[in-house]
Design an enzyme around this catalytic site. Structure first.
Site, short mmCIF file in Angstrom:
data_model
loop_
_atom_site.label_atom_id
_atom_site.label_comp_id
_atom_site.label_asym_id
_atom_site.label_seq_id
_atom_site.Cartn_x
_atom_site.Cartn_y
_atom_site.Cartn_z
CB SER A 158 40.81 30.51 39.64
OG SER A 158 40.99 31.42 41.03
CG HIS A 215 40.70 26.49 41.68
ND1 HIS A 215 41.00 25.26 42.27
CD2 HIS A 215 41.49 27.71 41.85
CE1 HIS A 215 42.32 25.99 42.91
NE2 HIS A 215 42.96 26.98 42.82
CG ASP A 230 42.58 30.72 43.85
OD1 ASP A 230 42.56 29.49 44.22
OD2 ASP A 230 42.00 30.94 42.96
CG MET A 239 43.90 33.93 48.71
SD MET A 239 44.39 35.33 47.75
CE MET A 239 44.91 33.77 46.22
CG HIS A 274 43.44 27.01 46.63
ND1 HIS A 274 44.70 27.54 45.90
CD2 HIS A 274 44.51 26.54 47.66
CE1 HIS A 274 45.35 27.29 46.22
NE2 HIS A 274 46.05 26.81 47.58
CG MET A 321 45.92 30.06 49.08
SD MET A 321 46.43 30.28 47.46
CE MET A 321 44.23 30.32 47.45
CG MET A 349 51.01 26.70 45.52
SD MET A 349 48.96 26.99 44.70
CE MET A 349 49.79 28.81 43.77
CG ASP A 409 46.20 26.80 41.62
OD1 ASP A 409 46.03 28.68 41.21
OD2 ASP A 409 45.71 27.02 42.32
C1 DX5 Z 1 47.40 31.59 43.80
C2 DX5 Z 1 45.51 31.29 43.80
C3 DX5 Z 1 45.48 31.00 42.05
C4 DX5 Z 1 45.19 31.75 40.86
C5 DX5 Z 1 46.42 31.40 39.55
O1 DX5 Z 1 47.35 31.85 44.99
O2 DX5 Z 1 45.74 29.97 43.97
O3 DX5 Z 1 44.78 29.97 41.63
O4 DX5 Z 1 43.93 32.61 40.88
O5 DX5 Z 1 45.52 32.50 38.88
P1 DX5 Z 1 46.17 32.48 37.23
O6 DX5 Z 1 45.54 31.53 36.64
O7 DX5 Z 1 46.54 33.63 36.77
O8 DX5 Z 1 48.08 32.75 37.61
ZN ZN Z 2 43.95 28.09 43.14
#
Ligand code: DX5
Ligand code: ZN
Length: 216
Positions: A8, A33, A35, A37, A66, A68, A137, A175
């Site tokens: 990620s 990956h 993320d 948000m 991903h 969110m 998750m 994840d």
């Molecule tokens: C969290 C994200 C993850 C995050 C994971 O909301 O969706 O992808 O980057 O991070 P680690 O591997 O540090 O828990």
């Molecule tokens: Zn993620």
């Protein structure tokens, strides 16, 4: 079977994101990956469509995006154009999940649905046959570097049984809080894809860490 590894970039160095993408390119990682948000669905804001399209220009691995975000349907076409190979939406944000999944596929993108830690896998029973991937998750989404929630192992086993019954090749991705210990147990429980952010990018040797995750 070796797991697929999805580093990620949330944990990458944004001052030199290109260099970290090249580290992923030259590693045994299988996906990048991303993320996304929105500060509404999750209590944090990361990056959006322009960053994903720039990542796409240099990434040599498929983009696993991903989302969110609330109302993901509004942005599916944009993220497809930006170069997403997999698009993951949250079950909790999609009142018309079947329509959203089809919207993703109509763009020629693989469709994936994510469940928060409190959402039971049983909610996917009537759509699992249509999915390319399910993302579980193992932390509450919003931040990297959080502690793994052990209830996830049970959910992986339940999901593995559900997928095997349909005979589909839907992938199980997990994840949050993935490291050598949690990663090994997740693979034993039936996980196909490990997402790892801080564990990879905070390591002295990210490519070596990816290699070790791949060979747990
Ligand atoms: C969290 C994200 C993850 C995050 C994971 O909301 O969706 O992808 O980057 O991070 P680690 O591997 O540090 O828990
Ligand atoms: Zn993620």
């Amino acid at each position: 079977m070796k797991p697929l590894i999805a580093p990620s970039i949330l944990a990458a160095n944004f001052n030199s994101l290109g260099e970290d993408i090249r580290v992923i390119n030259h590693s045994e990682a299988d996906f990048v990956h991303c993320d996304v948000m929105d500060g509404v669905f999750v209590p944090n804001i990361s990056f959006g469509i322009p960053v994903v399209s720039h990542v796409k220009k240099i990434a040599e691995k498929p983009l696993d995006v991903h989302l969110m975000i609330v109302e993901p349907d509004k942005f599916i076409d944009d993220f497809a154009r930006a170069g997403a190979d997999y698009l993951t939406v949250h079950y909790e944000t999609c009142p018309h999940l079947h329509r959203t999944v089809n919207h993703i596929k109509e763009n020629g993108v693989k469709a994936s649905v994510c469940l928060n830690p409190h959402t039971p896998v049983a909610v996917l029973e009537d759509i699992i046959a249509e999915l390319d991937m399910v993302l579980l998750m193992s932390v509450n989404p919003g931040f990297g570097g959080q502690k793994f929630i052990p209830n996830t192992y049970k959910k992986v086993t339940q999901l593995r049984n559900m997928i095997d019954k349909t005979g589909s090749d839907c992938l199980i991705e997990v994840d949050g809080g993935v490291n050598f210990d949690t990663g090994k147990k997740l693979i034993e429980a039936g996980t196909d894809v490990l997402v790892a952010g801080s564990f990879v990018f905070n390591a002295d040797d990210p490519a070596g860490t990816i290699h070790q995750l791949k060979n747990l």
